[in-house]
Write an enzyme that holds these catalytic residues in place. Structure first.
Site, PDB file in Angstrom:
ATOM      1  N   LYS A   1       1.013  -1.359  -0.153  1.00  0.00           N
ATOM      2  CA  LYS A   1       0.071  -0.390  -0.055  1.00  0.00           C
ATOM      3  C   LYS A   1       1.044   1.562   0.061  1.00  0.00           C
ATOM      4  O   LYS A   1       2.281   1.195   0.796  1.00  0.00           O
ATOM      5  CB  LYS A   1      -0.544   0.127   0.947  1.00  0.00           C
ATOM      6  CG  LYS A   1      -0.255  -0.090   2.823  1.00  0.00           C
ATOM      7  CD  LYS A   1      -1.128   0.721   3.219  1.00  0.00           C
ATOM      8  CE  LYS A   1      -0.820   1.617   4.426  1.00  0.00           C
ATOM      9  NZ  LYS A   1      -0.262   1.324   5.323  1.00  0.00           N
TER      10      LYS A   1
ATOM     11  N   HIS B   1      -0.572  -6.462   5.304  1.00  0.00           N
ATOM     12  CA  HIS B   1      -0.222  -7.238   6.560  1.00  0.00           C
ATOM     13  C   HIS B   1      -1.152  -7.161   7.440  1.00  0.00           C
ATOM     14  O   HIS B   1      -0.569  -8.566   7.986  1.00  0.00           O
ATOM     15  CB  HIS B   1       1.686  -7.033   6.961  1.00  0.00           C
ATOM     16  CG  HIS B   1       0.392  -5.805   8.022  1.00  0.00           C
ATOM     17  ND1 HIS B   1       0.642  -4.180   7.580  1.00  0.00           N
ATOM     18  CD2 HIS B   1       1.103  -5.640   9.343  1.00  0.00           C
ATOM     19  CE1 HIS B   1       0.915  -3.657   8.545  1.00  0.00           C
ATOM     20  NE2 HIS B   1       0.981  -4.579   9.965  1.00  0.00           N
TER      21      HIS B   1
ATOM     22  N   LYS C   1      -1.790 -11.759   9.967  1.00  0.00           N
ATOM     23  CA  LYS C   1      -1.340 -11.821  10.868  1.00  0.00           C
ATOM     24  C   LYS C   1      -2.400 -13.063  11.499  1.00  0.00           C
ATOM     25  O   LYS C   1      -3.653 -13.444  11.728  1.00  0.00           O
ATOM     26  CB  LYS C   1      -1.977 -10.572  12.582  1.00  0.00           C
ATOM     27  CG  LYS C   1      -1.453  -9.048  12.035  1.00  0.00           C
ATOM     28  CD  LYS C   1      -1.746  -8.103  12.802  1.00  0.00           C
ATOM     29  CE  LYS C   1      -1.165  -7.175  12.450  1.00  0.00           C
ATOM     30  NZ  LYS C   1       0.216  -6.821  13.015  1.00  0.00           N
TER      31      LYS C   1
ATOM     32  N   GLU D   1      -2.343   2.640  18.141  1.00  0.00           N
ATOM     33  CA  GLU D   1      -1.029   2.207  18.746  1.00  0.00           C
ATOM     34  C   GLU D   1      -0.396   3.264  19.427  1.00  0.00           C
ATOM     35  O   GLU D   1      -1.483   4.675  19.481  1.00  0.00           O
ATOM     36  CB  GLU D   1      -0.550   2.822  17.400  1.00  0.00           C
ATOM     37  CG  GLU D   1      -0.955   2.043  16.329  1.00  0.00           C
ATOM     38  CD  GLU D   1       0.049   2.530  15.047  1.00  0.00           C
ATOM     39  OE1 GLU D   1       0.862   1.434  14.406  1.00  0.00           O
ATOM     40  OE2 GLU D   1      -0.692   2.964  13.538  1.00  0.00           O
TER      41      GLU D   1
ATOM     42  N   ASP E   1      -3.771   5.558   5.137  1.00  0.00           N
ATOM     43  CA  ASP E   1      -2.812   4.870   6.142  1.00  0.00           C
ATOM     44  C   ASP E   1      -3.353   3.232   6.790  1.00  0.00           C
ATOM     45  O   ASP E   1      -3.023   3.205   6.872  1.00  0.00           O
ATOM     46  CB  ASP E   1      -2.002   5.745   7.361  1.00  0.00           C
ATOM     47  CG  ASP E   1      -1.115   4.765   7.781  1.00  0.00           C
ATOM     48  OD1 ASP E   1       0.291   4.335   7.043  1.00  0.00           O
ATOM     49  OD2 ASP E   1      -0.751   5.108   8.700  1.00  0.00           O
TER      50      ASP E   1
ATOM     51  N   HIS F   1      -6.252  -1.906   6.705  1.00  0.00           N
ATOM     52  CA  HIS F   1      -6.571  -2.921   7.536  1.00  0.00           C
ATOM     53  C   HIS F   1      -8.452  -2.726   8.196  1.00  0.00           C
ATOM     54  O   HIS F   1      -8.193  -3.476   8.670  1.00  0.00           O
ATOM     55  CB  HIS F   1      -5.650  -2.407   9.004  1.00  0.00           C
ATOM     56  CG  HIS F   1      -4.268  -1.874   7.994  1.00  0.00           C
ATOM     57  ND1 HIS F   1      -3.259  -2.935   7.570  1.00  0.00           N
ATOM     58  CD2 HIS F   1      -3.232  -1.508   8.516  1.00  0.00           C
ATOM     59  CE1 HIS F   1      -1.952  -2.177   6.537  1.00  0.00           C
ATOM     60  NE2 HIS F   1      -2.057  -1.324   7.851  1.00  0.00           N
TER      61      HIS F   1
ATOM     62  N   LYS G   1      -2.858   7.330  16.479  1.00  0.00           N
ATOM     63  CA  LYS G   1      -1.546   7.153  16.906  1.00  0.00           C
ATOM     64  C   LYS G   1      -1.324   8.195  18.033  1.00  0.00           C
ATOM     65  O   LYS G   1      -2.390   8.828  18.469  1.00  0.00           O
ATOM     66  CB  LYS G   1      -0.098   7.633  16.125  1.00  0.00           C
ATOM     67  CG  LYS G   1      -0.497   7.350  14.458  1.00  0.00           C
ATOM     68  CD  LYS G   1       0.105   6.653  14.162  1.00  0.00           C
ATOM     69  CE  LYS G   1       0.703   6.312  12.961  1.00  0.00           C
ATOM     70  NZ  LYS G   1       0.794   4.222  12.216  1.00  0.00           N
TER      71      LYS G   1
HETATM   72  C1  BG6 Z   1       0.650   0.383   8.329  1.00  0.00           C
HETATM   73  C2  BG6 Z   1       0.552   2.064   9.114  1.00  0.00           C
HETATM   74  O1  BG6 Z   1       0.340  -0.139   7.928  1.00  0.00           O
HETATM   75  O2  BG6 Z   1       0.735  -0.188   9.964  1.00  0.00           O
HETATM   76  C3  BG6 Z   1       1.552   2.668   9.852  1.00  0.00           C
HETATM   77  O3  BG6 Z   1       1.861   2.875   7.653  1.00  0.00           O
HETATM   78  C4  BG6 Z   1       0.798   1.707  10.996  1.00  0.00           C
HETATM   79  O4  BG6 Z   1       1.262   3.709  10.071  1.00  0.00           O
HETATM   80  C5  BG6 Z   1       1.327   0.312  11.477  1.00  0.00           C
HETATM   81  O5  BG6 Z   1       1.818   1.523  12.437  1.00  0.00           O
HETATM   82  C6  BG6 Z   1       0.419  -0.480  12.581  1.00  0.00           C
HETATM   83  O6  BG6 Z   1       1.223  -1.978  12.028  1.00  0.00           O
HETATM   84  P1  BG6 Z   1       0.815  -3.153  13.243  1.00  0.00           P
HETATM   85  O7  BG6 Z   1       1.648  -4.532  12.440  1.00  0.00           O
HETATM   86  O8  BG6 Z   1       1.864  -2.922  14.080  1.00  0.00           O
HETATM   87  O9  BG6 Z   1       0.028  -2.951  14.001  1.00  0.00           O
END
Ligand code: BG6
Length: 499
Positions: A156, A186, A190, A224, A243, A248, A348
């Site tokens: 992405k 990603h 998981k 996060e 983002d 996600h 964030k």
């Molecule tokens: C990414 C985002 O795709 O996913 C980031 O660009 C984010 O901003 C991250 O921090 C979060 O991934 P995970 O696996 O740490 O939850």
């Protein structure tokens, strides 16, 4: 013949091979796959990038990344030498056809050496501007013609809006068939995310109550505690909606809301997910603010440490209007979910890292217990904890021991780490393995990506025109702006704090 030799000989080419993603995620994941012997010994990684590096220099740099990020910890010299002998660095300009002819020559050479037909994987770990260029060059160099033996993996962001995503998808399909395009998210790699389908559809217990009759509302939170690190340049143009939500959170929504698949075929599962996105009620342009709120963090404290405001981060403009927090209410207009609110939020610099899905059930239709028995009464709920504590919690009412009938909410907990002994592959490991196996189930098809953009376009349009007046509107280390609570409290619902 060793077991791994039965696997398909593979050349894994990484465009943008000298970058952070290769160092931090891709090579550690490929190393872990090879460590667990799931990789063919006929396997090469070719990293293509502009900087000048020898194979040796490049391997040394990667060793450091593997030591830091592989789940096997620090890797001994011997293990590393065995693995890194498969890695090559190729200096090249992504916009020059020579780069691709050189790649072709290398692949042909390897094929001769191995005496086996190989498959070619092209991983785009480049800045997004290159996404539309590289596929064309690959096509021109006749590197994409073996439809079952060549594929492209794209990170992405797939576009910046619906139109740009469509344009990009069209560019890809000029050189590749849709079946050769692996758009990676990603989150789909998981373990706990993959378990959502198992939990829902491998047990007869939950599915009958997984609908509007029993579910009052659903929350999907990806919190996060980190800020944006060194990614200010990218993030300030993207923001939380692009983002995190477009990809996600939308994918999590699909997994929670989709209908049961008939088979475990990639397209069957992806069809069911796309159905969810198509059923999301469009957010009216004139009411975006009723359904979606945004925030940006001010300075504050996370993990006991003082942290700066978003606007003070490197690469971020001092009057930035980019959101670092989003909360929204969506509805899925179909028989199963009509009028059940789905609340999504991500941000964030929240108090902690926690990704959770909460299915909050309705009250019982009739309370048969005396009023004083249920003073502590709380609705039943299922919490799917994706990270960091991976597991599932079922909350329900129980009778407190004693002569009186007193009800109390209690929990049944399933914890991944207690129930399974591992290894627990990292998301990238799982997904790269799927790419090698040509299994696209956990990857996004063009229509899914576009449908997710379609949902968000009214929000982007309104936000583009109406700049936020209250940014920064939450302190780092808090749960986002108050407007996010108001959004959910309107209907008497609540964000549920992580367990
Ligand atoms: C990414 C985002 O795709 O996913 C980031 O660009 C984010 O901003 C991250 O921090 C979060 O991934 P995970 O696996 O740490 O939850």
């Amino acid at each position: 013949m060793k077991a791994e030799d039965k696997l398909i000989p593979t050349v894994f080419t990484i465009f943008g091979g000298a970058g952070d993603l290769t160092w931090r995620k891709l090579v550690p994941a490929l190393f872990d796959l090879s460590f667990d012997r799931s990789m063919s010994s006929h396997f090469s990684i070719i990293a293509v990038d502009r900087v000048s590096l020898s194979d040796e220099e490049f391997r040394k740099r990667l060793h450091d990344g593997v030591n830091k990020f592989s789940r096997h910890g620090v890797v001994s010299g011997k293990k590393w030498d065995q693995f890194s002998a498969h890695i090559y660095y190729q200096q090249g300009d992504f916009k020059k056809s020579e780069t691709y002819s050189a790649l072709r020559v290398r692949c042909e050479k390897l094929e001769k050496e191995w005496k086996k037909k190989l498959q070619m994987i092209f991983y785009m770990a480049t800045p997004p501007v290159m996404f539309s260029e590289i596929p064309k060059f690959l096509g021109d160099a006749a590197l994409t013609e073996e439809r079952k033996r060549s594929r492209i993996v794209v990170e992405k962001p797939i576009g910046y809006s619906l139109d740009s995503a469509r344009e990009l998808n069209e560019t890809f399909t000029k050189s590749f068939l849709e079946s050769q395009i692996f758009r990676i998210d990603h989150y789909l790699g998981k373990e706990t995310v993959q378990n959502i389908l198992a939990f829902r559809f491998a047990n007869p217990l939950f599915e009958p109550i997984w609908n509007r009759r029993y579910v009052e509302y659903v929350t999907i939170s990806v919190a996060e505690d980190i800020g944006i690190g060194h990614r200010g340049g990218y993030y300030d143009k993207a923001g939380a909606l692009r983002d995190m939500v477009q990809n996600h959170l939308m994918q999590l929504l699909c997994l929670v809301a989709m209908e049961p698949m008939v088979s475990f075929e990639a397209d069957e599962i992806r069809n069911k997910k796309a159905d969810v996105l198509h059923a999301v009620r469009p957010i009216p342009l004139n009411a975006v603010n009723q359904y979606v709120v945004r925030g940006q963090y001010d300075n504050g404290k996370t993990g006991g440490k003082k942290v700066c405001s978003y606007r003070e981060e490197d690469g971020v403009s001092a009057d930035s209007q980019t959101e670092t927090f989003v909360a929204m209410q969506l509805f899925v207009d179909n028989w199963r979910w009509q009028d059940v609110p789905f609340y999504l939020r991500t941000g964030k610099r929240l108090p902690l890292q926690a990704s959770e899905i909460v299915i909050q059930f309705r009250r019982v239709p009739h309370r048969s217990f005396p009023a004083e028995a249920s003073l502590d009464w709380q609705p039943a709920r299922i919490v799917i904890s994706i990270q960091p504590d991976e597991g599932i919690i079922l909350r329900f009412q129980a009778k407190q021991p004693g002569p009186k009938v007193l009800l109390k909410p209690v929990e049944m907990r399933f914890n991944y780490r207690e129930s399974f002994s591992g290894p627990f592959p990292e998301a990238y490991e799982t997904l790269l393995w799927d790419v090698i196996q040509n299994d696209a189930t956990e990857f996004m098809r063009a229509d899914q990506v576009e449908a997710a953009w379609q949902i968000l376009m009214p929000v982007l349009e309104v936000w583009e025109n109406e700049k936020p007046v209250d940014f920064p509107n939450y302190s780092a280390g808090t749960w986002g702006p108050q407007s996010a609570d108001k959004l959910i409290n309107k209907q008497g619902h609540h964000w549920i704090l992580p367990f």
